[in-house]
Enzyme design. Structure first.
Site, short mmCIF file in Angstrom:
data_model
loop_
_atom_site.label_atom_id
_atom_site.label_comp_id
_atom_site.label_asym_id
_atom_site.label_seq_id
_atom_site.Cartn_x
_atom_site.Cartn_y
_atom_site.Cartn_z
N CYS A 43 16.45 11.32 42.01
CA CYS A 43 15.75 10.18 41.40
C CYS A 43 16.40 9.82 40.07
O CYS A 43 16.33 10.60 39.12
CB CYS A 43 14.28 10.58 41.20
SG CYS A 43 13.37 9.54 40.06
N CYS A 46 14.20 10.04 37.01
CA CYS A 46 13.89 11.43 36.66
C CYS A 46 15.04 12.04 35.86
O CYS A 46 14.82 12.78 34.90
CB CYS A 46 13.64 12.25 37.91
SG CYS A 46 12.26 11.65 38.91
#
Length: 126
Positions: A43, A46
């Site tokens: 991600c 993230c």
């Protein structure tokens, strides 16, 4: 002192929530995509937020429990039936997300990488 715990997957998340002491220190969950072999999450948001979140948590001088939860791989997360999205305990819309257990406070997406917002979330109990 911050206690840091790492959990992988929804079943372990549920098991952990069943052991939380309501009279114990505050618990905050950080939900992120699982790690790739290079050590970074699949991600991108993230990957951007994690260094700021980790640095902030490592600087804290509070009695809290900080739980890192790996939500799984991209395909699992993107499924609309993903339990992290549908379960009332998490109700995730995006990752990364930080939630305060038994509270309404949460940071989502790019908010997780903003120091001032992290400070407000973590110091709300003072």
């Amino acid at each position: 002192m911050v206690t840091q715990i790492e959990i992988k997957g929804f079943d372990d998340f549920v098991k952990y929530t069943e052991t939380i002491d309501d009279n114990g220190p505050p618990v905050l969950f950080y939900f992120s995509g699982s790690k790739l072999p290079d050590g970074n999450s699949w991600c991108p948001d993230c990957v951007v937020a994690e260094p700021m979140v980790k640095a902030f948590v490592n600087e804290l001088n509070k009695n809290i429990i900080f739980v890192y939860v790996s939500v799984g791989d991209r395909e699992y997360w993107k499924d609309r039936a993903c339990p992290f999205r549908t379960d009332s305990r998490s109700k995730l819309l995006v990752i990364p997300t930080i939630i305060k257990w038994k509270g309404v406070q949460r940071l989502e997406g790019s908010q997780c990488g903003q120091r001032d917002l992290l400070q407000m979330l973590f110091e709300d109990d003072d």
